[in-house]
Design a protein around this motif. Structure first.
Motif, PDB file in Angstrom:
ATOM      1  N   CYS A  93       0.903  -1.418   0.013  1.00  0.00           N
ATOM      2  CA  CYS A  93       0.041   0.148   0.035  1.00  0.00           C
ATOM      3  C   CYS A  93       0.973   1.330   0.027  1.00  0.00           C
ATOM      4  CB  CYS A  93      -1.036   0.090   1.195  1.00  0.00           C
ATOM      5  SG  CYS A  93      -0.118   0.260   2.636  1.00  0.00           S
ATOM      6  N   VAL A  94       0.117   2.300  -0.482  1.00  0.00           N
ATOM      7  CA  VAL A  94       0.928   3.740  -0.464  1.00  0.00           C
ATOM      8  C   VAL A  94      -0.105   4.587   0.422  1.00  0.00           C
ATOM      9  CG1 VAL A  94       1.749   5.609  -1.976  1.00  0.00           C
ATOM     10  CG2 VAL A  94       2.071   3.266  -2.507  1.00  0.00           C
ATOM     11  N   ALA A  95       0.539   5.446   1.136  1.00  0.00           N
ATOM     12  CA  ALA A  95      -0.489   6.290   1.906  1.00  0.00           C
ATOM     13  C   ALA A  95      -1.182   7.238   0.878  1.00  0.00           C
ATOM     14  CB  ALA A  95       0.325   7.302   2.462  1.00  0.00           C
ATOM     15  N   SER A  96      -2.480   7.541   1.057  1.00  0.00           N
ATOM     16  CA  SER A  96      -3.437   8.132   0.199  1.00  0.00           C
ATOM     17  C   SER A  96      -2.886   9.363  -0.548  1.00  0.00           C
ATOM     18  CB  SER A  96      -4.675   8.319   0.810  1.00  0.00           C
ATOM     19  OG  SER A  96      -5.648   7.019   1.087  1.00  0.00           O
ATOM     20  N   ALA A  97      -2.214  10.155   0.594  1.00  0.00           N
ATOM     21  CA  ALA A  97      -1.705  11.378  -0.007  1.00  0.00           C
ATOM     22  C   ALA A  97      -0.336  11.184  -0.911  1.00  0.00           C
ATOM     23  CB  ALA A  97      -1.052  12.383   1.158  1.00  0.00           C
ATOM     24  N   TRP A  98       0.059  10.076  -1.135  1.00  0.00           N
ATOM     25  CA  TRP A  98       1.277   9.968  -1.843  1.00  0.00           C
ATOM     26  C   TRP A  98       1.059   9.031  -3.319  1.00  0.00           C
ATOM     27  CZ3 TRP A  98       5.645  12.461  -1.560  1.00  0.00           C
ATOM     28  CH2 TRP A  98       5.859  13.216  -0.498  1.00  0.00           C
ATOM     29  N   GLN A  99      -0.699   8.696  -3.368  1.00  0.00           N
ATOM     30  CA  GLN A  99      -0.736   7.945  -4.432  1.00  0.00           C
ATOM     31  C   GLN A  99      -0.720   8.750  -5.587  1.00  0.00           C
ATOM     32  OE1 GLN A  99      -4.171   5.411  -3.817  1.00  0.00           O
ATOM     33  NE2 GLN A  99      -3.044   4.529  -1.795  1.00  0.00           N
ATOM     34  N   ASN A 100      -0.633   8.011  -6.945  1.00  0.00           N
ATOM     35  CA  ASN A 100      -0.646   8.684  -8.305  1.00  0.00           C
ATOM     36  C   ASN A 100       0.717   9.415  -8.362  1.00  0.00           C
ATOM     37  OD1 ASN A 100      -3.001   7.491  -9.302  1.00  0.00           O
ATOM     38  ND2 ASN A 100      -4.144   8.947  -8.020  1.00  0.00           N
ATOM     39  N   GLN A 101       1.653   9.324  -7.643  1.00  0.00           N
ATOM     40  CA  GLN A 101       3.080   9.938  -7.704  1.00  0.00           C
ATOM     41  C   GLN A 101       4.084   9.077  -8.076  1.00  0.00           C
ATOM     42  OE1 GLN A 101       3.709  12.852  -4.727  1.00  0.00           O
ATOM     43  NE2 GLN A 101       1.401  12.627  -4.078  1.00  0.00           N
ATOM     44  N   GLY A 102       3.818   7.692  -8.414  1.00  0.00           N
ATOM     45  CA  GLY A 102       4.930   6.634  -8.805  1.00  0.00           C
ATOM     46  C   GLY A 102       5.490   5.951  -7.661  1.00  0.00           C
ATOM     47  N   VAL A 103       4.998   6.417  -6.360  1.00  0.00           N
ATOM     48  CA  VAL A 103       5.650   5.550  -5.287  1.00  0.00           C
ATOM     49  C   VAL A 103       5.425   4.200  -5.442  1.00  0.00           C
ATOM     50  CG1 VAL A 103       5.410   5.581  -2.828  1.00  0.00           C
ATOM     51  CG2 VAL A 103       5.516   7.735  -3.806  1.00  0.00           C
ATOM     52  N   GLY A 104       3.918   3.581  -5.702  1.00  0.00           N
ATOM     53  CA  GLY A 104       3.735   2.360  -5.628  1.00  0.00           C
ATOM     54  C   GLY A 104       4.629   1.464  -6.769  1.00  0.00           C
ATOM     55  N   ARG A 105       4.706   2.257  -7.856  1.00  0.00           N
ATOM     56  CA  ARG A 105       5.248   1.422  -9.202  1.00  0.00           C
ATOM     57  C   ARG A 105       6.719   1.250  -8.722  1.00  0.00           C
ATOM     58  NH1 ARG A 105       4.337   0.400 -14.263  1.00  0.00           N
ATOM     59  NH2 ARG A 105       2.390   1.926 -14.310  1.00  0.00           N
ATOM     60  N   GLN A 106       7.439   2.376  -7.839  1.00  0.00           N
ATOM     61  CA  GLN A 106       8.860   2.214  -7.349  1.00  0.00           C
ATOM     62  C   GLN A 106       8.895   1.184  -6.466  1.00  0.00           C
ATOM     63  OE1 GLN A 106      11.230   5.483  -6.242  1.00  0.00           O
ATOM     64  NE2 GLN A 106       9.790   6.899  -7.429  1.00  0.00           N
ATOM     65  N   LEU A 107       7.636   1.020  -5.435  1.00  0.00           N
ATOM     66  CA  LEU A 107       7.897   0.090  -4.366  1.00  0.00           C
ATOM     67  C   LEU A 107       7.855  -1.588  -5.145  1.00  0.00           C
ATOM     68  CD1 LEU A 107       5.554   1.440  -1.478  1.00  0.00           C
ATOM     69  CD2 LEU A 107       7.631   0.311  -1.264  1.00  0.00           C
ATOM     70  N   LEU A 108       6.844  -1.556  -6.197  1.00  0.00           N
ATOM     71  CA  LEU A 108       6.645  -2.902  -6.816  1.00  0.00           C
ATOM     72  C   LEU A 108       8.061  -3.410  -7.632  1.00  0.00           C
ATOM     73  CD1 LEU A 108       5.144  -5.242  -7.401  1.00  0.00           C
ATOM     74  CD2 LEU A 108       4.101  -3.993  -9.372  1.00  0.00           C
ATOM     75  N   LYS A 109       8.678  -2.376  -8.214  1.00  0.00           N
ATOM     76  CA  LYS A 109       9.970  -2.787  -8.632  1.00  0.00           C
ATOM     77  C   LYS A 109      11.130  -3.022  -7.968  1.00  0.00           C
ATOM     78  CE  LYS A 109       9.319  -0.048 -12.998  1.00  0.00           C
ATOM     79  NZ  LYS A 109       9.834   0.964 -14.058  1.00  0.00           N
ATOM     80  N   TYR A 110      11.010  -2.208  -6.785  1.00  0.00           N
ATOM     81  CA  TYR A 110      11.962  -2.406  -5.637  1.00  0.00           C
ATOM     82  C   TYR A 110      11.797  -3.933  -5.184  1.00  0.00           C
ATOM     83  CZ  TYR A 110      14.821  -2.016  -1.593  1.00  0.00           C
ATOM     84  OH  TYR A 110      15.596  -2.098  -0.569  1.00  0.00           O
ATOM     85  N   ALA A 111      10.612  -4.455  -5.026  1.00  0.00           N
ATOM     86  CA  ALA A 111      10.239  -5.480  -4.247  1.00  0.00           C
ATOM     87  C   ALA A 111      10.518  -6.680  -5.080  1.00  0.00           C
ATOM     88  CB  ALA A 111       8.886  -5.596  -3.923  1.00  0.00           C
ATOM     89  N   GLU A 112      10.512  -6.542  -6.573  1.00  0.00           N
ATOM     90  CA  GLU A 112      10.654  -7.563  -7.445  1.00  0.00           C
ATOM     91  C   GLU A 112      12.163  -7.681  -7.494  1.00  0.00           C
ATOM     92  OE1 GLU A 112       6.868  -7.138 -10.456  1.00  0.00           O
ATOM     93  OE2 GLU A 112       8.611  -6.111 -11.032  1.00  0.00           O
ATOM     94  N   MET A 113      13.020  -6.660  -7.248  1.00  0.00           N
ATOM     95  CA  MET A 113      14.519  -6.807  -7.476  1.00  0.00           C
ATOM     96  C   MET A 113      15.113  -7.283  -6.208  1.00  0.00           C
ATOM     97  SD  MET A 113      17.257  -3.640  -7.525  1.00  0.00           S
ATOM     98  CE  MET A 113      16.690  -3.299  -5.771  1.00  0.00           C
ATOM     99  N   LYS A 114      14.304  -6.939  -5.234  1.00  0.00           N
ATOM    100  CA  LYS A 114      14.954  -7.587  -3.924  1.00  0.00           C
ATOM    101  C   LYS A 114      14.439  -8.953  -3.816  1.00  0.00           C
ATOM    102  CE  LYS A 114      16.844  -5.514  -1.170  1.00  0.00           C
ATOM    103  NZ  LYS A 114      18.385  -5.366  -0.986  1.00  0.00           N
ATOM    104  N   ALA A 115      13.394  -9.559  -4.396  1.00  0.00           N
ATOM    105  CA  ALA A 115      13.082 -10.705  -4.248  1.00  0.00           C
ATOM    106  C   ALA A 115      14.003 -11.691  -5.258  1.00  0.00           C
ATOM    107  CB  ALA A 115      11.852 -10.865  -4.876  1.00  0.00           C
ATOM    108  N   GLN A 116      14.376 -11.115  -6.305  1.00  0.00           N
ATOM    109  CA  GLN A 116      15.440 -11.977  -7.043  1.00  0.00           C
ATOM    110  C   GLN A 116      16.767 -11.992  -6.467  1.00  0.00           C
ATOM    111  OE1 GLN A 116      15.460 -11.562 -11.337  1.00  0.00           O
ATOM    112  NE2 GLN A 116      13.588 -10.405 -11.240  1.00  0.00           N
ATOM    113  N   GLU A 117      17.152 -10.933  -5.442  1.00  0.00           N
ATOM    114  CA  GLU A 117      18.383 -10.984  -4.994  1.00  0.00           C
ATOM    115  C   GLU A 117      18.369 -11.751  -3.760  1.00  0.00           C
ATOM    116  OE1 GLU A 117      19.464  -6.746  -3.414  1.00  0.00           O
ATOM    117  OE2 GLU A 117      19.268  -6.104  -5.451  1.00  0.00           O
TER     118      GLU A 117
END
Length: 178
Positions: A93-117
């Motif tokens: 999740c992303v805090a409502s005030a920070w949604q639609n600013q790319g935070v979720g996409r960055q979190l998802l990409k980060y999680a996918e990268m960390k999972a592979q590491e």
């Protein structure tokens, strides 16, 4: 948003995470992607559930805050649960005030990268999305996830809220290509 600081959640984050997750999932504003308001009632998570989650050996929970201003508070979180050659993405999740600013996409990409590491032999990512959340399913499809034929009943006994409509969990997967 480029100035995110991403790290593993720790016990000092628990109270703020409970607030963040419940706010993101159970309140609504015009920009909200994660809100389940109107389809699920009750709290999404409590401190006991979060402590239990953080102590599981196969679970990693990451949090995001503003790199130059961590006092601003947590902006989002995302969890990884490892099962053999698959990792389930959840508690996202992303805090409502920070949604639609790319935070979720960055979190998802980060999680996918960390999972592979963390686990080099992963074959796919998976997640479960409320079937009534078509806009969220479409978002994940744009991120490369595909709906599978597997659908679960809403986990009424998991103490994650009470469905107000007939809800199912739609499994989505994304294959990892090397």
């Amino acid at each position: 948003m480029k100035n995110l600081s991403l790290r593993i959640a720790n016990s000092s984050d628990i109270q703020n995470l409970v607030i963040l997750i419940n706010q993101a999932y159970r309140t609504n504003n015009a920009a909200s992607w994660t809100s389940e308001e109107g389809i699920v009632a009750g709290t999404r998570i409590n401190e006991e559930q979060l402590v239990h989650l953080l102590w599981q050996k196969n679970v990693w929970l990451f949090v995001a805050d503003v790199k130059d201003n961590p006092q601003q508070g947590l902006l989002g979180c995302i969890g990884l649960t490892f099962q053999q050659d698959t990792v389930e993405i959840g508690t996202f999740c992303v805090a409502s005030a920070w949604q639609n600013q790319g935070v979720g996409r960055q979190l998802l990409k980060y999680a996918e990268m960390k999972a592979q590491e963390i686990c080099a032999n992963l074959k796919c990512y998976e997640m479960f999305v409320l079937d009534a959340r078509s806009e969220l399913i479409e978002y994940y499809e744009r991120c490369g996830y595909v709906k599978t034929a597997y659908i679960e009943n809403y986990p009424v006994n998991a103490n994650v809220g009470i469905p107000l409509i007939d809800l199912k969990l739609q499994q989505m997967k994304k294959l990892i290509t090397q």
